[in-house]
Design a protein around this motif. Structure first.
Motif, PDB file in Angstrom:
ATOM      1  N   TRP A  26       0.822  -1.204   0.000  1.00 61.77           N
ATOM      2  CA  TRP A  26       0.000   0.000   0.000  1.00 61.77           C
ATOM      3  C   TRP A  26       0.863   1.263   0.000  1.00 61.77           C
ATOM      4  O   TRP A  26       0.513   2.264  -0.623  1.00 61.77           O
ATOM      5  CB  TRP A  26      -0.945  -0.007   1.214  1.00 61.77           C
ATOM      6  N   ALA A  33       0.937   4.175  -2.821  1.00 60.98           N
ATOM      7  CA  ALA A  33       0.833   5.608  -2.513  1.00 60.98           C
ATOM      8  C   ALA A  33       1.956   6.393  -3.175  1.00 60.98           C
ATOM      9  O   ALA A  33       1.743   7.502  -3.673  1.00 60.98           O
ATOM     10  CB  ALA A  33       0.860   5.815  -0.989  1.00 60.98           C
ATOM     11  N   VAL A  74      -3.658   7.033   1.734  1.00 61.06           N
ATOM     12  CA  VAL A  74      -3.256   5.621   1.630  1.00 61.06           C
ATOM     13  C   VAL A  74      -1.971   5.365   2.412  1.00 61.06           C
ATOM     14  O   VAL A  74      -1.867   4.383   3.162  1.00 61.06           O
ATOM     15  CB  VAL A  74      -3.077   5.224   0.138  1.00 61.06           C
TER      16      VAL A  74
END
Length: 299
Positions: free
Chosen positions: A120, A124, A293
């Protein structure tokens, strides 16, 4: 984390406000190198008394500390040289957008040096880089392999500066015991005194006067303030996340551009079509999404 994010947003805002004053300088003196050197001289003059106001304390390894600071200054100057050279091979607007790729180079360096990014966080980073590219992407797209090599050199130097600066702040924080904000206030002055010393030989060729220094002063002050909060942001959040947040200066730069007519600088910006405003709106949402995020992925 929240304070680090606030520091990052503040640095982005100060950078963008500095754009107004750098634009004013370049309106009268169409030479980015002159702006860099004049601003560095002003920052050196401001930093000298700050050395007394914010003393170091006892640094555990002064030789390593100041050697690392010198290396950071040298990387910065090499990076600036690469940037100015690349300006001859890229359109300015395109080069500005391509600098957003620094976050990719920084992420690779972070991982190679032993850091880790989860899926993640990597997503981002890619979102922030894409947003930076969308913000300023325009022009005919002319470039060359020499231009790409200069761009890569510039990005590597800038990324190295971020990593070295972060470590300097953490050294003061861990060995002296100051807070990370206080540690940033300790690190910034000697760095810009050193940078001023390194750029002094150029002054003999540029022959500055009071008018040039006065014109460069607002930009220099805003840049110096932005570095204090940016150093703190990097120390709190690490350089990768800090650069994700710093990418929001694209949003602030658009707002700053809207203020140009109020500073009598309307000639420095072109009329923006509706399609470009829509593109920038998408980029802004993508940037904010990248921050959200990365923040959630770091919890």
């Amino acid at each position: 984390m929240i304070f680090g994010i606030v520091c990052g947003f503040t640095a982005a805002l100060l950078n963008s406000l500095g754009y107004l004053f750098s634009a004013r300088f370049l309106l009268y003196h169409k030479n980015p190198l002159r702006l860099l050197v004049m601003a560095t001289l002003v920052m050196q003059l401001i930093s000298l008394p700050l050395l007394v106001i914010f003393p170091f304390g006892e640094i555990e390894n002064p030789l390593k500390f100041f050697g690392q600071m010198l290396l950071s200054c040298m990387f910065f100057l090499i990076g600036q040289g690469g940037f100015f050279a690349a300006l001859r091979l890229f359109e300015a607007s395109r080069l500005s957008s391509l600098l957003g790729l620094k976050i990719i180079v920084l992420s690779v360096g972070f991982v190679l040096s032993g850091g880790t990014l989860n899926i993640w966080q990597m997503a981002a980073v890619l979102m922030a880089a894409a947003a930076a590219l969308i913000f300023n992407r325009s022009g005919s797209g002319r470039s060359s392999w020499k231009g790409w090599l200069l761009l890569l050199m510039t990005l590597c130097c800038y990324s190295s500066v971020d990593i070295l600066e972060t470590d300097l702040v953490l050294q003061v924080h861990e060995t002296v015991g100051y807070s990370k904000l206080h540690s940033s206030l300790v690190v910034v002055p000697p760095m810009y005194v050193m940078l001023g010393i390194l750029t002094m030989p150029v002054l003999f060729f540029l022959k500055p006067d009071k008018g040039q220094l006065k014109l460069a002063a607002p930009y220099a002050v805003l840049w110096l303030l932005s570095q204090v909060v940016l150093f703190c942001c990097f120390a709190l959040l690490k350089p990768v996340f800090g650069n994700v947040i710093l990418a929001t200066r694209g949003i602030f730069s658009v707002l700053s551009g809207a203020l140009l007519p109020f500073f009598g600088l309307a000639a420095l910006d072109s009329q923006i079509p509706v399609s470009l405003w829509i593109r920038r709106g998408v980029a802004a949402l993508l940037m904010l999404g990248a921050i959200a995020v990365y923040s959630l992925a770091s919890m």
